[in-house]
Each structure stands twice: as C-alpha cells, then as structure tokens.
Design a protein around this motif. Structure first.
Motif, PDB file in Angstrom:
ATOM      1  N   PRO A 170       0.828  -1.214   0.000  1.00 31.35           N
ATOM      2  CA  PRO A 170       0.000   0.000   0.000  1.00 31.35           C
ATOM      3  C   PRO A 170       0.858   1.259   0.000  1.00 31.35           C
ATOM      4  O   PRO A 170       1.898   1.330   0.672  1.00 31.35           O
ATOM      5  N   PHE A 171       0.413   2.248  -0.747  1.00 33.84           N
ATOM      6  CA  PHE A 171       1.190   3.472  -0.918  1.00 33.84           C
ATOM      7  C   PHE A 171       1.543   4.160   0.406  1.00 33.84           C
ATOM      8  O   PHE A 171       2.663   4.658   0.559  1.00 33.84           O
ATOM      9  N   PRO A 172       0.641   4.239   1.391  1.00 35.37           N
ATOM     10  CA  PRO A 172       1.020   4.907   2.651  1.00 35.37           C
ATOM     11  C   PRO A 172       2.234   4.286   3.321  1.00 35.37           C
ATOM     12  O   PRO A 172       3.039   5.002   3.926  1.00 35.37           O
ATOM     13  N   TRP A 173       2.389   2.967   3.217  1.00 33.14           N
ATOM     14  CA  TRP A 173       3.549   2.321   3.839  1.00 33.14           C
ATOM     15  C   TRP A 173       4.839   2.689   3.115  1.00 33.14           C
ATOM     16  O   TRP A 173       5.912   2.803   3.737  1.00 33.14           O
ATOM     17  N   VAL A 174       4.750   2.883   1.808  1.00 32.71           N
ATOM     18  CA  VAL A 174       5.927   3.322   1.049  1.00 32.71           C
ATOM     19  C   VAL A 174       6.353   4.712   1.507  1.00 32.71           C
ATOM     20  O   VAL A 174       7.540   4.986   1.723  1.00 32.71           O
ATOM     21  N   VAL A 175       5.366   5.603   1.686  1.00 30.70           N
ATOM     22  CA  VAL A 175       5.656   6.960   2.142  1.00 30.70           C
ATOM     23  C   VAL A 175       6.283   6.939   3.533  1.00 30.70           C
ATOM     24  O   VAL A 175       7.291   7.615   3.801  1.00 30.70           O
ATOM     25  N   LEU A 176       5.715   6.154   4.436  1.00 35.18           N
ATOM     26  CA  LEU A 176       6.241   6.096   5.801  1.00 35.18           C
ATOM     27  C   LEU A 176       7.659   5.517   5.828  1.00 35.18           C
ATOM     28  O   LEU A 176       8.523   5.997   6.573  1.00 35.18           O
ATOM     29  N   GLY A 177       7.892   4.479   5.022  1.00 35.00           N
ATOM     30  CA  GLY A 177       9.231   3.895   4.973  1.00 35.00           C
ATOM     31  C   GLY A 177      10.268   4.883   4.456  1.00 35.00           C
ATOM     32  O   GLY A 177      11.384   4.972   4.982  1.00 35.00           O
ATOM     33  N   ALA A 178       9.895   5.654   3.432  1.00 36.24           N
ATOM     34  CA  ALA A 178      10.818   6.655   2.899  1.00 36.24           C
ATOM     35  C   ALA A 178      11.080   7.753   3.923  1.00 36.24           C
ATOM     36  O   ALA A 178      12.226   8.191   4.104  1.00 36.24           O
ATOM     37  N   ALA A 179      10.028   8.209   4.601  1.00 37.00           N
ATOM     38  CA  ALA A 179      10.197   9.266   5.605  1.00 37.00           C
ATOM     39  C   ALA A 179      11.117   8.803   6.732  1.00 37.00           C
ATOM     40  O   ALA A 179      11.974   9.563   7.203  1.00 37.00           O
ATOM     41  N   LEU A 180      10.952   7.558   7.166  1.00 41.78           N
ATOM     42  CA  LEU A 180      11.816   7.020   8.216  1.00 41.78           C
ATOM     43  C   LEU A 180      13.266   6.960   7.745  1.00 41.78           C
ATOM     44  O   LEU A 180      14.200   7.293   8.497  1.00 41.78           O
ATOM     45  N   THR A 181      13.470   6.560   6.484  1.00 41.03           N
ATOM     46  CA  THR A 181      14.822   6.520   5.929  1.00 41.03           C
ATOM     47  C   THR A 181      15.443   7.911   5.929  1.00 41.03           C
ATOM     48  O   THR A 181      16.618   8.092   6.300  1.00 41.03           O
ATOM     49  N   GLY A 182      14.680   8.913   5.517  1.00 41.67           N
ATOM     50  CA  GLY A 182      15.195  10.272   5.508  1.00 41.67           C
ATOM     51  C   GLY A 182      15.523  10.778   6.897  1.00 41.67           C
ATOM     52  O   GLY A 182      16.544  11.461   7.104  1.00 41.67           O
ATOM     53  N   TRP A 183      14.686  10.436   7.871  1.00 50.06           N
ATOM     54  CA  TRP A 183      14.930  10.863   9.256  1.00 50.06           C
ATOM     55  C   TRP A 183      16.218  10.232   9.791  1.00 50.06           C
ATOM     56  O   TRP A 183      17.024  10.901  10.441  1.00 50.06           O
ATOM     57  N   LEU A 184      16.422   8.944   9.502  1.00 53.97           N
ATOM     58  CA  LEU A 184      17.649   8.273   9.944  1.00 53.97           C
ATOM     59  C   LEU A 184      18.878   8.872   9.266  1.00 53.97           C
ATOM     60  O   LEU A 184      19.923   9.052   9.899  1.00 53.97           O
ATOM     61  N   CYS A 185      18.744   9.187   7.966  1.00 56.52           N
ATOM     62  CA  CYS A 185      19.879   9.785   7.258  1.00 56.52           C
ATOM     63  C   CYS A 185      20.200  11.171   7.803  1.00 56.52           C
ATOM     64  O   CYS A 185      21.371  11.566   7.847  1.00 56.52           O
ATOM     65  N   ALA A 186      19.190  11.925   8.212  1.00 53.49           N
ATOM     66  CA  ALA A 186      19.440  13.248   8.786  1.00 53.49           C
ATOM     67  C   ALA A 186      20.290  13.139  10.041  1.00 53.49           C
ATOM     68  O   ALA A 186      21.103  14.020  10.341  1.00 53.49           O
ATOM     69  N   ARG A 187      20.130  12.045  10.760  1.00 54.56           N
ATOM     70  CA  ARG A 187      20.886  11.853  12.006  1.00 54.56           C
ATOM     71  C   ARG A 187      22.264  11.250  11.757  1.00 54.56           C
ATOM     72  O   ARG A 187      23.244  11.654  12.387  1.00 54.56           O
ATOM     73  N   PHE A 188      22.349  10.284  10.847  1.00 53.23           N
ATOM     74  CA  PHE A 188      23.582   9.509  10.716  1.00 53.23           C
ATOM     75  C   PHE A 188      24.320   9.703   9.386  1.00 53.23           C
ATOM     76  O   PHE A 188      25.497   9.368   9.294  1.00 53.23           O
ATOM     77  N   ALA A 189      23.635  10.194   8.356  1.00 56.33           N
ATOM     78  CA  ALA A 189      24.284  10.417   7.057  1.00 56.33           C
ATOM     79  C   ALA A 189      23.666  11.644   6.400  1.00 56.33           C
ATOM     80  O   ALA A 189      22.982  11.553   5.375  1.00 56.33           O
ATOM     81  N   PRO A 190      23.886  12.827   6.960  1.00 56.25           N
ATOM     82  CA  PRO A 190      23.184  14.030   6.501  1.00 56.25           C
ATOM     83  C   PRO A 190      23.467  14.407   5.058  1.00 56.25           C
ATOM     84  O   PRO A 190      22.656  15.087   4.425  1.00 56.25           O
ATOM     85  N   GLY A 191      24.579  13.960   4.496  1.00 52.43           N
ATOM     86  CA  GLY A 191      24.889  14.323   3.121  1.00 52.43           C
ATOM     87  C   GLY A 191      23.991  13.673   2.089  1.00 52.43           C
ATOM     88  O   GLY A 191      23.918  14.127   0.948  1.00 52.43           O
ATOM     89  N   GLN A 192      23.293  12.597   2.469  1.00 57.18           N
ATOM     90  CA  GLN A 192      22.456  11.883   1.504  1.00 57.18           C
ATOM     91  C   GLN A 192      21.252  12.706   1.053  1.00 57.18           C
ATOM     92  O   GLN A 192      20.841  12.637  -0.103  1.00 57.18           O
ATOM     93  N   PHE A 193      20.661  13.460   1.956  1.00 55.37           N
ATOM     94  CA  PHE A 193      19.464  14.237   1.624  1.00 55.37           C
ATOM     95  C   PHE A 193      19.652  15.710   1.949  1.00 55.37           C
ATOM     96  O   PHE A 193      18.697  16.402   2.278  1.00 55.37           O
ATOM     97  N   ALA A 194      20.887  16.189   1.869  1.00 56.33           N
ATOM     98  CA  ALA A 194      21.116  17.617   2.111  1.00 56.33           C
ATOM     99  C   ALA A 194      20.430  18.430   1.031  1.00 56.33           C
ATOM    100  O   ALA A 194      20.401  18.046  -0.146  1.00 56.33           O
ATOM    101  N   ALA A 195      19.868  19.553   1.449  1.00 56.28           N
ATOM    102  CA  ALA A 195      19.139  20.398   0.507  1.00 56.28           C
ATOM    103  C   ALA A 195      20.103  20.993  -0.502  1.00 56.28           C
ATOM    104  O   ALA A 195      21.224  21.375  -0.173  1.00 56.28           O
TER     105      ALA A 195
END
Length: 455
Positions: A170-195
């Motif tokens: 289901p699409f909502p689970w895809v969105v939640l999984g991506a958001a969680l990935t971005g949140w983890l990257c902000a903490r541990f790998a900020p260069g992956q999703f830097a603006a």
C-alpha cells in the motif's frame, strides 16, 4: 522587465478576485507551468510580491502534501487579504477545472463508445504513458543526484518501484518507509538528503513590490496558538459536517461515504504532486472499490492533462465515473449522482490544502531549511520517482498489449499505439513540446489510424 521605480498601489480585494478567476482558466501546463504563470504575472508584471518572497512561499508549499501550485495561490492570497483572500485564491484555482471536468466526464460516459471519441482516446492513451515517463525523468533528475555520492535516494526510488509494481505494498507504507529513511539519514548520514540550491532561473527585478523582500510579515500571518486552534477547529467542522451527513444518509459503507474517506486519505499523501498519489488512487478506485476500470483511469488522466487547474483534479473524473457506475442517486439520476460525487470528492481532496496553508503556514515556515525536517521530505520525493515509474509501467502495459488478443507475441502487441507513445516521448523529452500539443497530435493520429482501419 518593468522600468518604473514606483511602488505598486495597494491591491483591492476585487482586483485580486479578478486575477485569481483569470488564473483558474489559464493555469495549464501542470505545476511547473502554473507556477511559471504566477511568477510572470505576480512577480515580473504586477509586482504584487517580490522574487524572494515568492520563492519563500513556494518552498513552503513544496514541503506540504497537496498540489503546490494551488497552495501557492492560496498562500499569496492569504498573505495579501487574510483568510478570505486565501480561500478565494485557492478556490478559484480549482472551480473552473471542476466544472469543465464534470462536463467532459459526462460526455465521456455518455458518448465514449462513439467511433470518433474512441479513436481519439486510442491516440491519447499512449500520449499519457509518455507524459508519465516524462514525469519520471523530470522529478528523478531533480531529486536523484550523483549515485556515487548519494546512493540512498536511488535505493529508496528502486525499492519503492518494486514495492508498488511487484509486491503491491500500500502506498502509505511506502511513504512512511521513505520518511523514516530520511529521518535516519538526517541523524547519521546528513549528506544523503542535504538540501540543494534554490529553484534557479530567478529573474532579478529591482522594482519595489507590494510585498517586498523586507516588508514586515502582517499580523495575520504570524504564528499564534490561539489562531492555530481556531483554524483547526473550523477545518474539523468543515470535514465532520459533510462526512457525518453522508454516514447518516448512506451509512459508513455507502459509495459516497467511502469516496469522502478515501480521498481525504489521498489528500494527505500527495507528497510530490498528483503523479505520486495516482498509484494509491488506482489501488483504491480500481482494485478495491471498482469505481472505474484501469483503461478509464488512463482516460481520466488524459482529460486532467488537457484542462486547467491542478492535475489532482483527475479525482473529480474518478468520482464522476464512480458515481455514475454505482448509481449513487439511483438509475434515474445518473448525472446528478455523478456530479454530486465529483463535488464531494473535490471538497474532501482540497480541504486539507486550505487547512495546511491557513493554519500551518507560519509554523512550517519557521522550520524551513532545517535538515531534520527537510530530509524525510526529500526521501519521500525520491520514493515518488519509483512510485511514478511503477505507474508508467502500468500505463505502458495497458497501451502495448491488445485486450482479448488470441495470439501471443507479436500478435498481441498494439504496434500503432506503441508508435504513438514513442513519438510522444520523443516530442516531450527531446524536443520539449508542450503537453497540450502532444495530446492533440496523438488524438488526431489515433483517430486517423481508426478511420484507416489500422487500429
């Protein structure tokens, strides 16, 4: 570029009303085209708002679920003329498209089997598949950077594609999984999703604007807990009253009730624009509820592409066909029931956008540029690339293969439709032809092929 250095006079509510009404009828070209029209009119010509303030508002709207161009119009209207200014600007961005789509949807369900109409849609469907491919390229080129330096967004896009296309997550689970990935990257790998940088292509106009770079934020646009609570309360009432009436009238499992609830959820998941939520709409409207068929969904997207307003207005077509199919007001009132379904779904789809702007604007502005907030949204945008790619695969499959063909490959392949899709893709991606000319040429090609007996 304007030469005068005089500041523009204050804009009356009536003058603003006339502009927003005009915008509702000329807002073709999807979000990019609509934002370009507003930039030309409001920043370069009328000077109602400065370049920086315009882009600041746009960046804010890009962070929210929902159609960013409609939200941008709502935001600027709100900034200029308080809450009613925002409501009028946002509503007039949508209403012309709604009424045009109701008329076109009626013609589609009433006369769609006529050879003339069927031939045109034979050509339009491959063009829609090409338009979706263009969306994959456009969004992917902006959100997926160098894979050697930032591989995580590519992984998110690939996993999202597989989750939707093959695993039917289901699409909502895809969105939640991506958001969680971005949140983890902000903490541990900020260069992956830097603006990255700004939107680019800014036209520097030295003429003072009505809302200029250093114009103080008006009182009504400043954050206050009391105002936030009031707007949220009004928004809740505006959602609960029609939903409660539908439950009392049809029950929770009634078609109109389920449409209202389903498209409320869809409105909260439209990160990345209409193409991102279309797979979710397809899952619900086609597979779960049976409001319309897959080919009809493609036809609806074609109609949405050829009318002004946000592309998410395709939900009005989905609701109209669903209301007609389910006979929500009985077999003797097909048009009335279908039109009522389109109106209700439009209400439930766009109400959250108004609430986001009127209630959350000042709050979200204060968090703009902070990585812990933007990284999850950047990850969702990467997921959107994979989701739209799955939508493209679905459309291509429906275009490429003949329905009910008895033989195997290559007898079951719709070669003329594939040729139209290839030509449309070349026109869009290589020669940057506009969507409307491509759809018009494809419709003409489909009609000629049908008349010649080749399709």
């Amino acid at each position: 570029m304007m030469q005068t250095t005089d500041s523009p006079k204050a804009v009356s509510f009536r003058e603003a009303f006339r502009f927003w009404l005009k915008l509702g009828f000329i807002s073709f070209g999807g979000p990019a085209g609509q934002i370009a029209i507003m930039h030309r009119e409001l920043v370069e010509q009328k000077r109602w708002i400065s370049e920086k303030r315009f882009l600041h508002a746009l960046n804010y709207c890009m962070l929210l679920p929902g159609p960013e161009a409609q939200q941008l119009a709502t935001y600027i209207g709100w900034l200029m003329h308080r809450s009613w200014g925002g409501v009028v600007a946002g509503a007039l961005f949508v209403l012309p498209s709604l009424f045009i789509l109701i008329a076109l949807s009626w013609m589609y369900v009433a006369f769609g089997d006529l050879p003339l109409v069927a031939g045109m849609f034979y050509g339009i469907k491959p063009a829609v598949a090409a338009i979706v491919l263009q969306a994959v390229h456009r969004i992917g080129s902006k959100s997926l950077k160098n894979p050697a330096r930032a591989p995580v967004p590519w992984v998110v896009a690939a996993l999202s594609f597989m989750a939707i296309a093959f695993l039917h997550v289901p699409f909502p689970w895809v969105v939640l999984g991506a958001a969680l990935t971005g949140w983890l990257c902000a903490r541990f790998a900020p260069g992956q999703f830097a603006a990255g940088g700004g939107h680019g292509g800014a036209v520097v106009v030295p003429v003072p604007a009505l809302i200029d770079d250093h114009t103080p934020t008006p009182d009504h646009a400043r954050f206050s807990t009391g105002r936030l609570a009031r707007v949220l309360a009004v928004g809740a009432v505006l959602w609960l009253l029609p939903m409660g009436a539908l439950v009392a009238w049809q029950g929770w499992h009634g078609a109109l009730t389920q449409m209202g609830w389903f498209f409320t959820k869809a409105a909260l998941l439209t990160f990345g624009g209409a193409y991102a939520v279309l797979p979710y709409v397809y899952q619900g409207a086609v597979e779960q509820f049976g409001w319309l068929s897959g080919p009809q969904m493609i036809d609806g997207l074609a109609l949405g592409e050829t009318t002004p307003g946000p592309l998410i207005m395709v939900v009005a077509f989905v609701a109209f066909v669903g209301g007609w199919t389910k006979e929500v007001l009985g077999p003797d009132a097909l048009f009335q029931g279908a039109a009522l379904a389109a109106l209700l779904v439009t209400w439930f789809t766009f109400l959250p956008s108004f609430i986001f702007i009127l209630a959350g604007g000042p709050l979200v502005e204060s968090t703009h540029g902070k990585l812990h907030f933007t990284a999850p949204l950047a990850a969702i945008t990467a997921a959107v690339v994979g989701v739209i790619a799955s939508l493209a695969l679905f459309f291509i499959a429906h275009v490429a293969f003949l329905t009910g063909a008895t033989g195997g490959f290559p007898l079951n392949v719709a070669w003329p439709a594939l040729a139209i899709m290839a030509a449309a893709s070349l026109a869009l991606l290589r020669y940057k032809v506009g969507v409307i000319p491509v759809i018009a040429a494809s419709a003409l090609a489909g009609l000629l092929l049908r008349l010649a007996g080749l399709a």
